[in-house]
Scaffold this motif. Structure first.
Motif, PDB file in Angstrom:
ATOM      1  N   SER A 187       0.849  -1.203   0.000  1.00 32.96           N
ATOM      2  CA  SER A 187       0.000   0.000   0.000  1.00 32.96           C
ATOM      3  C   SER A 187       0.876   1.242   0.000  1.00 32.96           C
ATOM      4  CB  SER A 187      -0.934  -0.008   1.216  1.00 32.96           C
ATOM      5  OG  SER A 187      -1.712  -1.182   1.255  1.00 32.96           O
TER       6      SER A 187
ATOM      7  N   LEU B 197       0.632   4.050  -1.491  1.00 35.21           N
ATOM      8  CA  LEU B 197      -0.128   5.299  -1.391  1.00 35.21           C
ATOM      9  C   LEU B 197      -1.358   5.127  -0.510  1.00 35.21           C
ATOM     10  CD1 LEU B 197       0.095   6.685  -5.053  1.00 35.21           C
ATOM     11  CD2 LEU B 197       1.348   7.458  -3.019  1.00 35.21           C
TER      12      LEU B 197
ATOM     13  N   VAL C 152      -3.408   2.567  -0.383  1.00 34.57           N
ATOM     14  CA  VAL C 152      -4.426   1.684  -0.956  1.00 34.57           C
ATOM     15  C   VAL C 152      -3.756   0.374  -1.345  1.00 34.57           C
ATOM     16  CG1 VAL C 152      -6.086   1.382  -2.827  1.00 34.57           C
ATOM     17  CG2 VAL C 152      -5.728   3.654  -1.838  1.00 34.57           C
TER      18      VAL C 152
ATOM     19  N   GLN D  12      -2.496  -2.654  -3.328  1.00 36.01           N
ATOM     20  CA  GLN D  12      -2.413  -2.902  -4.758  1.00 36.01           C
ATOM     21  C   GLN D  12      -1.362  -3.965  -5.027  1.00 36.01           C
ATOM     22  OE1 GLN D  12      -0.301   1.322  -5.363  1.00 36.01           O
ATOM     23  NE2 GLN D  12      -0.383   0.191  -7.289  1.00 36.01           N
TER      24      GLN D  12
ATOM     25  N   TRP E 136       4.133   7.593  -9.022  1.00 33.38           N
ATOM     26  CA  TRP E 136       3.515   6.288  -8.799  1.00 33.38           C
ATOM     27  C   TRP E 136       2.015   6.356  -9.066  1.00 33.38           C
ATOM     28  CZ3 TRP E 136       5.639   1.685  -8.323  1.00 33.38           C
ATOM     29  CH2 TRP E 136       4.872   0.613  -7.874  1.00 33.38           C
ATOM     30  N   TYR E 137       1.479   5.226  -9.546  1.00 36.87           N
ATOM     31  CA  TYR E 137       0.042   5.082  -9.787  1.00 36.87           C
ATOM     32  C   TYR E 137      -0.556   4.067  -8.819  1.00 36.87           C
ATOM     33  CZ  TYR E 137       0.589   7.450 -14.310  1.00 36.87           C
ATOM     34  OH  TYR E 137       0.836   8.363 -15.305  1.00 36.87           O
ATOM     35  N   LYS E 138      -1.797   4.316  -8.414  1.00 30.57           N
ATOM     36  CA  LYS E 138      -2.552   3.302  -7.681  1.00 30.57           C
ATOM     37  C   LYS E 138      -3.092   2.228  -8.621  1.00 30.57           C
ATOM     38  CE  LYS E 138      -4.150   6.699  -4.259  1.00 30.57           C
ATOM     39  NZ  LYS E 138      -5.337   7.406  -3.709  1.00 30.57           N
ATOM     40  N   THR E 139      -3.220   2.578  -9.903  1.00 31.72           N
ATOM     41  CA  THR E 139      -3.726   1.644 -10.905  1.00 31.72           C
ATOM     42  C   THR E 139      -2.705   0.551 -11.176  1.00 31.72           C
ATOM     43  OG1 THR E 139      -4.871   3.515 -11.903  1.00 31.72           O
ATOM     44  CG2 THR E 139      -4.733   1.507 -13.211  1.00 31.72           C
ATOM     45  N   SER E 140      -3.161  -0.673 -11.422  1.00 31.71           N
ATOM     46  CA  SER E 140      -2.256  -1.792 -11.659  1.00 31.71           C
ATOM     47  C   SER E 140      -1.501  -1.620 -12.965  1.00 31.71           C
ATOM     48  CB  SER E 140      -3.023  -3.112 -11.691  1.00 31.71           C
ATOM     49  OG  SER E 140      -3.749  -3.231 -12.907  1.00 31.71           O
TER      50      SER E 140
ATOM     51  N   ASP F  52      -0.681   9.384  -9.310  1.00 29.25           N
ATOM     52  CA  ASP F  52      -1.418   9.589  -8.060  1.00 29.25           C
ATOM     53  C   ASP F  52      -0.529  10.103  -6.935  1.00 29.25           C
ATOM     54  OD1 ASP F  52      -4.050   8.564  -8.896  1.00 29.25           O
ATOM     55  OD2 ASP F  52      -2.975   6.668  -9.128  1.00 29.25           O
TER      56      ASP F  52
END
Length: 544
Positions: free
Chosen positions: A47, A49, A51, A53, A175-179, A197
């Protein structure tokens, strides 16, 4: 027909010379220790950020393990791929002398299949400094799998500063939270990536580094992100620049440093302030929305936590950033990995054999967003170019697939390879006519960054080149609607990737391969194919 007396004498001398050559080679190898590693690549959950992932772990770590080695160490690294997709690592900035077989790109290596392994064997020959490694396949870099690779000087080779009390590595990046698979689907569908993000420092948004008041510490900072330049600063402290991507620098001090995608810098920081905690800040540059990550510089005798607003530099400072880049200079009197001074190589007095001008663009091809170099948007072949070249397999690539100067006309997709001759000394101009920041990397080499300028490059631009103490590095930024010029000595035979370090642009075609070649095959110029080389595409069934 028998050998005469003269022939026998020549043969004897040849055998003696071969024996002495092998004997001396064994002596050299005896001085270069072997380091053995076993790494397993898996998915995991983190996690970064806040969240949960899916991320890519190496030996259970995110970011991956730090490789601390010494100049000329031989690295033998057995990599097991436990992902559900083929996978490769590339060693960002390691020159791979005469050995593009170990470069870890889709143009040089077959990817490691799921539930399989490959053993990398390479040597940071005559190199020092802070480097990184990361996945070169698909969009895996957006999930992790990256880490630090620090090459320290041999004990008998002095460094041009007192040894610091400690050594910290900071991997900074957006960095992205999206995969990573969802991000890849964005790009495959013809869309561009959304704004990231957040920003991470060593895979986190908050961490801490401790030191004693009055002592000096080394901070090795690398931008391992996907797309954004970052500004780095430590609240209340100055940064003394001492090394950039393998070069010892003139030791200027800065309040903050711009570190562009793919770049690495090393600074000395003296803890000379009142004992308390201070912000360490990495924030996006040249963006309307500013993303920030913070860590803490903790004095061991501190009783006061960080407080107050996070100090962030103004974001749109293009001229300031270009001016700062011009102050990065080679320390001519310092050695680097070797005892001789860096300035003993007078690059500015060498006549260039060729000028290449590379213009990036963002065309739409077949209704989808692509990126291109001199109108060509690169696509990977099923067979790695290095294997096709070695086995002389036709139909994989063409040496006239990309031109050395921009031209008019529509962009198109091709597996682009540019020919070059071993030992040429070339001038490369990166011409950026887009209103976006660019970052270019050349595998297998470092190069002299001799000029930055706004607008269009012309031959008159050469009057402003630094031909005395320009810095050598492996990644160079190009500012919006501007140009950057590098000089490169093509002394490393092989198939080498020249690419955008901004991963979306690389993935969608802003790259090509430079084939540095000598028609006389000689192990002194390039090593042979490894016995453990993976074979795929049209190379299946061939024998290494």
């Amino acid at each position: 027909m028998g050998l005469g007396a003269m022939g026998k004498t020549v043969l004897l001398h040849l055998l003696v010379s071969m024996f002495l050559g092998f004997w001396s080679l064994s002596l050299v190898k005896a001085d270069d220790p072997y380091l053995y590693y076993t790494w397993t690549v898996t998915y995991g959950t983190a996690s970064p950020l806040g969240v949960p992932q899916q991320v890519i772990l190496i030996n259970g770590q995110f970011p991956g393990p730090k490789l601390d080695v010494v100049t000329n160490n031989n690295i033998v690294l057995n990599l097991f791929n436990k992902l559900d997709q083929p996978f490769l690592l590339t060693w960002n900035g390691i020159k791979q002398r005469k050995n593009s077989w170990q470069d870890g790109l889709m143009g040089t290596n077959c990817p490691i299949p799921p539930n399989s392994n490959f053993t990398y064997k390479f040597q940071p020959k005559d190199q020092i400094g802070g480097y990184t490694y990361f996945p070169s396949t698909l969009m895996h870099k957006a999930a992790g799998g990256f880490g630090a690779l620090n090459v320290y000087a041999r004990p008998r080779i002095p460094v041009p500063y007192p040894l610091p009390a400690g050594d910290f590595t900071l991997l900074i990046g957006d960095w992205y939270k999206t995969s990573h698979k969802a991000l890849q689907q964005y790009l495959d569908s013809g869309r561009t990536l959304p704004f990231p993000d957040g920003v991470l420092i060593n895979g986190q948004t908050q961490s801490s580094f401790s030191g004693d008041q009055g002592k000096t510490y080394m901070f090795r900072i690398s931008n391992v992100g996907l797309s954004n330049s970052l500004n780095f600063k430590i609240q209340g402290h100055t940064l003394k620049l001492v090394e950039v991507e393998g070069s010892n620098t003139i030791q200027n001090t800065y309040d903050s440093l711009d570190v562009h995608v793919g770049q690495s810098v090393s600074v000395l920081v003296m803890l000379d302030q009142p004992p308390k905690d201070y912000y360490i800040v990495a924030s996006t540059r040249f963006t309307k929305q500013v993303l920030t990550a913070t860590s803490v510089l903790h004095y061991t005798n501190s009783k006061t936590s960080v407080s107050g607003p996070v100090p962030v530099d103004a974001t749109y400072r293009l001229h300031w950033s270009m001016q700062q880049a011009r102050t990065f200079r080679w320390n001519l009197t310092s050695n680097a990995a070797r005892p001789n001074p860096q300035g003993s190589y007078h690059y500015g007095k060498i006549t260039t054999t060729r000028t290449i001008v590379l213009s990036n663009s963002a065309p739409v091809i077949n209704g989808k967003q692509r990126y291109a170099v001199n109108r060509v948007s690169y696509i990977n072949a099923d067979t790695p170019l290095k294997l096709a070249d070695y086995f002389n397999i036709p139909g994989v690539f063409s040496l006239d697939s990309i031109q050395g100067v921009p031209s008019g006309g529509p962009a198109y997709i091709a597996t682009s390879v540019m020919p070059a001759s071993l030992h040429d000394f070339i001038e490369v101009v990166f011409q950026n006519n887009e209103n976006t920041m660019q970052s270019w990397h050349l595998d297998g080499y470092d190069f002299w960054v001799v000029g930055y300028g706004s607008g269009q490059w012309t031959q008159a631009s050469r009057k402003g080149y630094n031909l005395v103490d320009a810095l050598t590095r492996h990644t160079a930024q190009v500012y919006p609607n501007s140009w950057t010029t590098i000089l490169v000595s093509l002394d490393n035979q092989g198939m080498w990737n020249l690419r955008s370090a901004i991963w979306e642009r690389q993935y969608l075609g802003q790259q090509f391969y430079l084939r540095v070649y000598n028609p006389i095959q000689n192990l002194a110029n390039e090593y042979g194919i490894p016995t453990n080389a993976l074979l795929c595409g049209k190379a299946v069934g061939r024998h290494p």
